[in-house]
Write a protein that holds these residues in place. Structure first.
Motif, mmCIF file in Angstrom:
data_model
loop_
_atom_site.group_PDB
_atom_site.id
_atom_site.type_symbol
_atom_site.label_atom_id
_atom_site.label_comp_id
_atom_site.label_asym_id
_atom_site.label_seq_id
_atom_site.Cartn_x
_atom_site.Cartn_y
_atom_site.Cartn_z
ATOM 1 N N GLN A 274 -0.498 103.897 42.319
ATOM 2 C CA GLN A 274 0.731 103.208 42.717
ATOM 3 C C GLN A 274 0.436 102.311 43.909
ATOM 4 O O GLN A 274 -0.604 102.410 44.538
ATOM 5 C CB GLN A 274 1.817 104.211 43.088
ATOM 6 C CG GLN A 274 1.440 105.110 44.239
ATOM 7 C CD GLN A 274 2.491 106.179 44.468
ATOM 8 O OE1 GLN A 274 3.334 106.425 43.629
ATOM 9 N NE2 GLN A 274 2.430 106.806 45.620
ATOM 10 N N GLY A 275 1.385 101.429 44.206
ATOM 11 C CA GLY A 275 1.275 100.547 45.361
ATOM 12 C C GLY A 275 2.638 100.016 45.738
ATOM 13 O O GLY A 275 3.539 99.938 44.905
ATOM 14 N N GLU A 276 2.789 99.655 46.997
ATOM 15 C CA GLU A 276 4.070 99.139 47.497
ATOM 16 C C GLU A 276 4.346 97.720 47.015
ATOM 17 O O GLU A 276 5.490 97.342 46.808
ATOM 18 C CB GLU A 276 4.097 99.187 49.028
ATOM 19 C CG GLU A 276 4.184 100.593 49.584
ATOM 20 C CD GLU A 276 5.439 101.331 49.136
ATOM 21 O OE1 GLU A 276 6.531 100.714 49.144
ATOM 22 O OE2 GLU A 276 5.321 102.504 48.750
ATOM 23 N N THR A 277 3.289 96.908 46.862
ATOM 24 C CA THR A 277 3.422 95.536 46.383
ATOM 25 C C THR A 277 2.548 95.386 45.139
ATOM 26 O O THR A 277 1.679 96.219 44.866
ATOM 27 C CB THR A 277 2.950 94.515 47.440
ATOM 28 O OG1 THR A 277 1.536 94.708 47.652
ATOM 29 C CG2 THR A 277 3.704 94.666 48.753
ATOM 30 N N GLY B 227 11.361 101.227 44.964
ATOM 31 C CA GLY B 227 10.450 100.201 45.475
ATOM 32 C C GLY B 227 9.019 100.510 45.092
ATOM 33 O O GLY B 227 8.674 101.636 44.761
ATOM 34 N N GLY B 228 8.203 99.503 45.107
ATOM 35 C CA GLY B 228 6.798 99.661 44.752
ATOM 36 C C GLY B 228 6.593 99.682 43.247
ATOM 37 O O GLY B 228 7.520 99.419 42.458
ATOM 38 N N GLU C 106 -1.054 95.271 46.295
ATOM 39 C CA GLU C 106 -1.595 96.588 46.630
ATOM 40 C C GLU C 106 -1.797 97.414 45.367
ATOM 41 O O GLU C 106 -2.817 98.101 45.223
ATOM 42 C CB GLU C 106 -0.664 97.325 47.593
ATOM 43 C CG GLU C 106 -1.194 98.694 47.979
ATOM 44 C CD GLU C 106 -0.247 99.481 48.872
ATOM 45 O OE1 GLU C 106 -0.758 100.362 49.576
ATOM 46 O OE2 GLU C 106 0.973 99.230 48.859
#
Length: 60
Positions: free
Chosen positions: A34-37, A19-20, A40
């Motif tokens: 990095q980011g979750e969405t 995920g992300g 982001e």
């Protein structure tokens, strides 16, 4: 007088299996985040670019 230079950088978003997104900026070696969405990850990429360029200006 204030002078500001505007630059554009390619940003690569790689979806992660768990995920992300991992994000890299090829024009700035070692600039990763990095980011979750995707939203982001985009915000984090902007911040990473700002910090990277700031460190160059400060000679870090």
């Amino acid at each position: 007088m204030i002078s500001k230079q505007i630059r554009n950088y390619d940003v690569i978003f790689m979806p992660e299996d768990e995920g992300g997104y991992s994000v890299s900026v090829p024009g700035l070696p070692g600039c990763f985040t990095q980011g979750e969405t995707i939203e982001e990850a985009t915000l984090m990429a902007n911040e990473a670019i700002e910090l990277y360029l700031q460190s160059l200006q400060e000679g870090i």
